[in-house]
Write an enzyme that holds these catalytic residues in place. Structure first.
Site, PDB file in Angstrom:
ATOM      1  N   HIS A  54       0.840  -1.192   0.000  1.00  0.00           N
ATOM      2  CA  HIS A  54       0.000   0.000   0.000  1.00  0.00           C
ATOM      3  C   HIS A  54       0.875   1.243   0.000  1.00  0.00           C
ATOM      4  O   HIS A  54       2.102   1.153   0.138  1.00  0.00           O
ATOM      5  CB  HIS A  54      -0.985   0.003   1.171  1.00  0.00           C
ATOM      6  CG  HIS A  54      -0.379  -0.002   2.543  1.00  0.00           C
ATOM      7  ND1 HIS A  54       0.331  -1.072   3.047  1.00  0.00           N
ATOM      8  CD2 HIS A  54      -0.376   0.932   3.527  1.00  0.00           C
ATOM      9  CE1 HIS A  54       0.727  -0.802   4.276  1.00  0.00           C
ATOM     10  NE2 HIS A  54       0.316   0.412   4.591  1.00  0.00           N
ATOM     11  N   HIS A  56       1.302   3.932   1.984  1.00  0.00           N
ATOM     12  CA  HIS A  56       1.844   4.628   3.142  1.00  0.00           C
ATOM     13  C   HIS A  56       3.372   4.671   3.077  1.00  0.00           C
ATOM     14  O   HIS A  56       4.026   3.713   2.675  1.00  0.00           O
ATOM     15  CB  HIS A  56       1.385   3.978   4.445  1.00  0.00           C
ATOM     16  CG  HIS A  56      -0.047   4.276   4.785  1.00  0.00           C
ATOM     17  ND1 HIS A  56      -0.785   3.510   5.667  1.00  0.00           N
ATOM     18  CD2 HIS A  56      -0.881   5.256   4.356  1.00  0.00           C
ATOM     19  CE1 HIS A  56      -2.009   4.013   5.773  1.00  0.00           C
ATOM     20  NE2 HIS A  56      -2.090   5.069   4.987  1.00  0.00           N
ATOM     21  N   ASP A  58       5.828   4.380   5.042  1.00  0.00           N
ATOM     22  CA  ASP A  58       6.689   3.397   5.701  1.00  0.00           C
ATOM     23  C   ASP A  58       6.677   2.046   4.993  1.00  0.00           C
ATOM     24  O   ASP A  58       7.317   1.091   5.453  1.00  0.00           O
ATOM     25  CB  ASP A  58       6.320   3.243   7.186  1.00  0.00           C
ATOM     26  CG  ASP A  58       4.878   2.814   7.407  1.00  0.00           C
ATOM     27  OD1 ASP A  58       3.984   3.254   6.649  1.00  0.00           O
ATOM     28  OD2 ASP A  58       4.621   2.045   8.359  1.00  0.00           O
ATOM     29  N   HIS A  59       5.993   1.980   3.864  1.00  0.00           N
ATOM     30  CA  HIS A  59       6.016   0.787   3.017  1.00  0.00           C
ATOM     31  C   HIS A  59       6.502   1.092   1.603  1.00  0.00           C
ATOM     32  O   HIS A  59       7.039   0.208   0.939  1.00  0.00           O
ATOM     33  CB  HIS A  59       4.619   0.162   2.950  1.00  0.00           C
ATOM     34  CG  HIS A  59       4.133  -0.350   4.267  1.00  0.00           C
ATOM     35  ND1 HIS A  59       4.169  -1.677   4.619  1.00  0.00           N
ATOM     36  CD2 HIS A  59       3.620   0.303   5.339  1.00  0.00           C
ATOM     37  CE1 HIS A  59       3.693  -1.829   5.849  1.00  0.00           C
ATOM     38  NE2 HIS A  59       3.349  -0.633   6.299  1.00  0.00           N
ATOM     39  N   HIS A 110      -7.540  -0.983   5.057  1.00  0.00           N
ATOM     40  CA  HIS A 110      -6.520  -0.145   5.696  1.00  0.00           C
ATOM     41  C   HIS A 110      -6.285   1.075   4.814  1.00  0.00           C
ATOM     42  O   HIS A 110      -6.259   2.205   5.288  1.00  0.00           O
ATOM     43  CB  HIS A 110      -5.242  -0.941   5.902  1.00  0.00           C
ATOM     44  CG  HIS A 110      -4.151  -0.172   6.572  1.00  0.00           C
ATOM     45  ND1 HIS A 110      -4.244   0.267   7.876  1.00  0.00           N
ATOM     46  CD2 HIS A 110      -2.944   0.252   6.125  1.00  0.00           C
ATOM     47  CE1 HIS A 110      -3.153   0.932   8.192  1.00  0.00           C
ATOM     48  NE2 HIS A 110      -2.350   0.934   7.142  1.00  0.00           N
ATOM     49  N   ASP A 134      -0.366  -4.220   6.013  1.00  0.00           N
ATOM     50  CA  ASP A 134      -1.085  -3.808   7.219  1.00  0.00           C
ATOM     51  C   ASP A 134      -2.524  -4.291   7.197  1.00  0.00           C
ATOM     52  O   ASP A 134      -3.417  -3.669   7.798  1.00  0.00           O
ATOM     53  CB  ASP A 134      -1.044  -2.286   7.362  1.00  0.00           C
ATOM     54  CG  ASP A 134       0.349  -1.767   7.691  1.00  0.00           C
ATOM     55  OD1 ASP A 134       1.286  -2.590   7.785  1.00  0.00           O
ATOM     56  OD2 ASP A 134       0.503  -0.541   7.843  1.00  0.00           O
ATOM     57  N   HIS A 173       4.418  -5.233  10.181  1.00  0.00           N
ATOM     58  CA  HIS A 173       4.924  -4.630  11.410  1.00  0.00           C
ATOM     59  C   HIS A 173       5.097  -5.686  12.501  1.00  0.00           C
ATOM     60  O   HIS A 173       4.401  -6.700  12.519  1.00  0.00           O
ATOM     61  CB  HIS A 173       3.961  -3.556  11.944  1.00  0.00           C
ATOM     62  CG  HIS A 173       3.876  -2.342  11.094  1.00  0.00           C
ATOM     63  ND1 HIS A 173       4.646  -1.225  11.309  1.00  0.00           N
ATOM     64  CD2 HIS A 173       3.094  -2.056  10.022  1.00  0.00           C
ATOM     65  CE1 HIS A 173       4.347  -0.298  10.410  1.00  0.00           C
ATOM     66  NE2 HIS A 173       3.408  -0.785   9.615  1.00  0.00           N
TER      67      HIS A 173
END
Length: 288
Positions: A54, A56, A58-59, A110, A134, A173
């Site tokens: 996805h 975001h 941090d990915h 998400h 996530d 995570h």
């Protein structure tokens, strides 16, 4: 097929899926590109593709740098917001990288463009793997940032639950202990939860990851996959599976300590990409 687990940022995981004979590799959510490239070089691998679950940061934030460093590198994902995206994929689309097969599983909730990736190798006795970002965590699931309880119910109980039970789950995570503490609140008499929480704490003490689990194991202790269990229904006060999912997520959102919660205005700013300077400290607040 070998899966290399790489811890990054505060509690994220990125992965390398390695075809051992050719030493070709596929990266999953490589948010720290220099670290990934160091490993690729050290292990004499050839990086041929990136799978992004996805958009975001941090990915996905490492994609553009990897494309710049490796001309022709393909970056796959389902959302136009994904940084460095070169090839947009759709639900049930299959990709093939030599003997490595990837099936794309669309799991919006998400974010509206979440994609999980089911991966297996031809003529290999190893269990298949699913990279869930996530959407599904060990002992939990992701926040409904851009979706509904109906969507997450479908994602977990229809899409992911349809995979072979021995499938290894590699999530985005390391928040297993937090998730299992909540699972204990939901099902205090569940011995599988108690055993898993004890094991996860021991792994944490040794600074070792808790990934992967298996789908079969998740059905034993993950409350978001146990919506028909009497104890879970009693905790939520609901019996309809979607209603149970909705209440579970609401209670899980409240379960975090107040200091760990991201304020609503900060969440909005993060979703619009306006918190670039401080985002290293925010990743753990948006995913679970």
């Amino acid at each position: 097929m070998k899966v290399k687990v790489i811890s990054i940022l505060e509690d994220n995981y990125m992965y390398l899926v390695i075809e051992e004979q050719s030493k070709q590799a596929i990266a999953v959510d490589p948010a720290v590109p220099h670290r990934l490239l160091e490993i690729v070089k050290r292990e004499d691998l050839s990086l041929i593709a990136v799978l992004t679950t996805h958009y975001h940061w941090d990915h996905a934030r490492g994609n553009a740098a990897l494309v710049k460093e490796i001309p022709g590198l393909k970056v796959y994902g389902a959302d136009d917001r994904i940084e460095g995206l070169t090839d947009k994929v759709t639900d049930s689309q299959e990709l093939k990288f030599n003997s490595i097969n990837v099936k794309c599983l669309f799991t919006p909730c998400h974010t509206s463009g979440d994609m999980c990736y089911y991966v297996w190798e031809d003529e290999c006795t190893d269990a298949p793997a699913v990279f869930t970002g996530d959407t599904l965590f060990i002992g939990g699931c992701g926040r409904f940032c851009e979706g509904t309880a109906e969507q997450m119910h479908h994602n977990l109980t229809k899409v992911l639950a349809s995979l072979p039970q021995e499938t290894k789950v590699f999530c985005g995570h390391e928040n297993t202990i937090k998730n299992l503490k909540f699972a204990m609140l939901v099902e205090p008499e569940n011995e599988k939860v108690k055993e898993m929480l004890s094991w996860a704490r021991a792994r944490d003490d040794d600074d070792k990851p808790t990934v992967p689990s298996t789908l079969r194991e998740e059905f034993d202790y993950n409350p978001f996959l146990r919506l028909s269990e009497k104890a879970v229904q009693k905790f939520t006060g609901k019996t309809d599976p979607v209603d149970v999912m909705r209440v579970l997520r609401k209670e899980k959102d409240k379960f975090k300590k107040p200091k760990d919660r991201l304020p609503p205005n900060a969440m909005l700013a993060l979703q619009w990409g306006l918190l670039m300077s401080s985002k290293d400290n925010l990743s753990s607040t948006i995913k679970e």
